[in-house]
Design an enzyme around this catalytic site. Structure first.
Site, PDB file in Angstrom:
ATOM      1  N   LYS A  91       0.868  -1.196   0.000  1.00 37.56           N
ATOM      2  CA  LYS A  91       0.000   0.000   0.000  1.00 37.56           C
ATOM      3  C   LYS A  91       0.886   1.221   0.000  1.00 37.56           C
ATOM      4  CE  LYS A  91      -3.846  -2.427   1.131  1.00 37.56           C
ATOM      5  NZ  LYS A  91      -5.207  -2.436   0.639  1.00 37.56           N
ATOM      6  N   HIS A 108      -7.766 -14.574  -5.337  1.00 37.82           N
ATOM      7  CA  HIS A 108      -8.429 -13.570  -4.500  1.00 37.82           C
ATOM      8  C   HIS A 108      -9.932 -13.637  -4.762  1.00 37.82           C
ATOM      9  CE1 HIS A 108      -9.209  -9.815  -2.399  1.00 37.82           C
ATOM     10  NE2 HIS A 108      -8.013  -9.913  -1.875  1.00 37.82           N
TER      11      HIS A 108
END
Lengths: 438, 438
Positions: B174, B289
């Protein structure tokens, strides 16, 4: 990331402030728990820049990469969530209709990445937003231009069949599972003679040991040519090539070589991206079927609206889209069926219209109602047992459909027009018997 | 087809009467309107042989091709459907748990056709069954044997990392959207130095103009080698290659050539069949995912249970499966998370176990709770902001995770173990500040 007041503001904007060609517009129904603006800021953050700066660096990725709220209509407070969902926030619950501008530079014109953005983890796992339905997506031409859409569209299907100013008559060959290719071909042949344009495989029948696609398409290809010679009309065999995605191109080639002149594909089971791949390759119209879509579109206030899936199927390149049709039998509200038909037909940049095929337990008896509800001849009509379960057989079943259409064109009632037409009369008699029975 | 009493019987059988290796066993929660047995016969008929004989011919396709009820538990009468759904039948409403034997010869060992059968039109559009949740699928070895499953599995991932007897430590780099490949590489590098095993792309970050997969995998490949040299430990860069299905093989090849040594794929957005295709080709572990799954699995009594999707992802060949984790933050009941973990780990014919990665807003502070709930070290732990939003930066963030694991191994409390360890102390302080604030 903890949201402070100044953080929240970074996720709100307006159409005037943004360069809208850079954004998709997403319409959501949301149920927010606690402060609405905080929940919506999280909703935007989670689907885009969940952490918008590096630690210790003065930067802000939001102006370029954040999804932003550009419209909010608070529909009212609710005593409780419409559906019981575990969630972490507390506070008042509000139903909201929200418009979000989502920058497509975050993923580009790719269907799997689009789906991940608009119905992915961010969307369904935002603190304070346990109930979400994606209602619609608006695409700017900048995004659309990367897509080819249907190669044939309605006009292409009509040209193939030389069928204009009327619906296209499909039929799902039944028994759908269990017939040998030879018997399957004979039944399809009869239905073409009776007046079907398109004899199709059931969405459940694909390439199986007891009816391989190669064998079946070979039988059906020959039967189609015979039917065309006998009737003097173009006919279509719609072969179901739904298969593993690494087999789709090969299955296309086999079926088309053998005489299938349109192909059926179960869009969501193979994936919309596989449909797009196939659409680039195909030499014949592609028709989509709807398995799996109800699993996420049926709930009134949760999941994804079916119109989004119709739009994405058209974008992916389906020339025709079979969808749940009218009537409570198909468990779909009339307005939703209309929405889906409209998604096939309405202006959509340079993307060609798809032929909508609202289906479900149709027969000669339901044709007029479907036609009136669609409001135009630009639709496909797809009986199964209504043709192939006809008491006089599939040729008569197909004839009954064409007779029903003739009656509509002439403005006559079915009862009236059935006189002297035993195929239609048999269907009318079934209906009358049912009425007496109930 | 109208169902008469003798017709209904043809859709009921038992495990003893059937040759079970020919059948999948499907577990459904259903809400039936009207006569239960009639509704269930329709439910079987619609998903298999909707018309089981040709008109005028004495034959019956049901013994070979029909889905059949082999178990029924009527849970009780309901005053109304759990969800408002338009439907055509009338009568009493009963909640039922039903086991159905579905003959896999109807479609063969192909994922799109399996999905069409078990959650397709038949399942969601049966008259008298407006509310349906697919709860589980049981596969006989005869069907499973056509699948390879994960190429590496848990053991392969552990060998790659030389990491045994502990969880695998992932981290989602991130800011997830907006970093240049160079900055992204630097941040991942720091996190590896701090102790992460696997630095990963966010599921929303794939191949975009401002961070192409080629550029990013090149930077990250180099950074990974540097980190391995500096730490003396194997490291993994998990590159997200989610893309159109006709690009997946190419994206695999680019990323792996550049030094990505595991690949992330959003399974449902690309489609399970595309995952299977990629699994055949891959040279490195594939990690899945979960975007889109919540849209059809969150409702308690409608759609598809997430365990079915975990099972199918494992079957398709994912070596590790990221899934919504524990705690109300992820809107998933604890039992459901446990079910999904178990689906990764339990015996499944010859199919290797997948590493379960229950995720969602994790940090050093949540590791022990996740570990206790999983009940073994065979899981992946995947913080995002818990590493990359750490006030001292990503290296410290990663260290805080490893320190938390050390504390668990030593049987010490975090508060205790944080003394003299500023990375862990910073996280403990955040928590303590929150507690004071609330």
């Amino acid at each position: 990331m903890l949201m402070y007041n100044e953080d929240i503001k970074g996720f709100f904007s307006s159409r005037e402030e943004l360069n809208m060609p850079d954004y998709l517009t997403l319409e959501y129904y949301l149920e927010c728990v606690g402060d609405i603006e905080t929940a919506l800021a999280h909703f935007c953050s989670e689907q885009s820049t969940a952490q918008w700066k590096r630690v210790g660096i003065d930067e802000d990725f939001r102006p370029r990469y954040a999804a932003m709220v550009i419209g909010l209509d608070v529909l009212g407070e609710l005593p409780q969530l419409s559906y019981s969902v575990p969630h972490s926030e507390t506070g008042k619950i509000h139903a909201c209709r929200v418009t979000i501008a989502h920058p497509h530079r975050n993923f580009g014109p790719k269907l799997p990445n689009l789906i991940s953005a608009v119905c992915g983890e961010g969307v369904y796992f935002t603190p304070g937003v346990p109930v979400v339905k994606l209602l619609d997506i608006g695409f700017p031409q900048e995004f659309l231009s990367a897509f080819d859409g249907p190669k044939f569209g309605i006009a292409g299907i009509r040209d193939l069949l030389k069928a204009y100013n009327r619906p296209i008559f499909f039929g799902v060959v039944k028994p759908n599972i269990g017939l040998s290719p030879e018997h399957f071909g004979e039944i399809a042949f009869q239905s073409w003679l009776g007046g079907l344009d398109i004899a199709k495989d059931d969405e459940m029948l694909a390439d199986v040991e007891w009816s391989t696609l190669a064998d079946r398409s070979c039988e059906l290809g020959k039967a189609r040519i015979r039917a065309e010679k006998e009737t003097g009309e173009p006919k279509v065999y719609l072969a179901n090539i739904t298969d593993e995605v690494d087999q789709l191109i090969n299955q296309h080639d086999i079926a088309v070589k053998n005489g299938a002149n349109a192909l059926l594909i179960n869009a969501l089971p193979v994936g919309l991206s596989a449909v797009r791949m196939l659409a680039k390759h195909t030499k014949v119209p592609l028709i989509g079927h709807f398995p799996f879509i109800a699993a996420f579109s049926r709930m009134e206030k949760f999941g994804v609206h079916s119109r989004v899936m119709t739009k994405l199927q058209r974008l992916a390149g389906l020339d025709s889209i079979i969808m749940p049709g009218f009537g409570s039998r198909m468990m779909t509200a009339e307005e939703e069926v209309r929405d889906n038909i409209q998604e096939c037909l309405q202006e959509f940049g340079h993307i060609r219209p798809s032929l909508p095929v609202p289906g479900g337990s149709d027969s000669a008896l339901t044709l007029e109602a479907v036609y009136r509800k669609v409001g135009s001849v630009d639709f496909g009509f797809v009986p199964g047992r209504g043709v192939f379960g006809h008491p006089m057989g599939p040729k008569a079943g197909a004839s009954s459909i064409r007779q029903a259409w003739d009656a509509i064109e002439k403005g006559l009632s079915l009862d009236e027009y059935a006189i002297g037409r035993p195929e239609l009369m048999a269907m009318v008699a079934v209906e009358n018997a049912k009425k007496q029975h109930s």
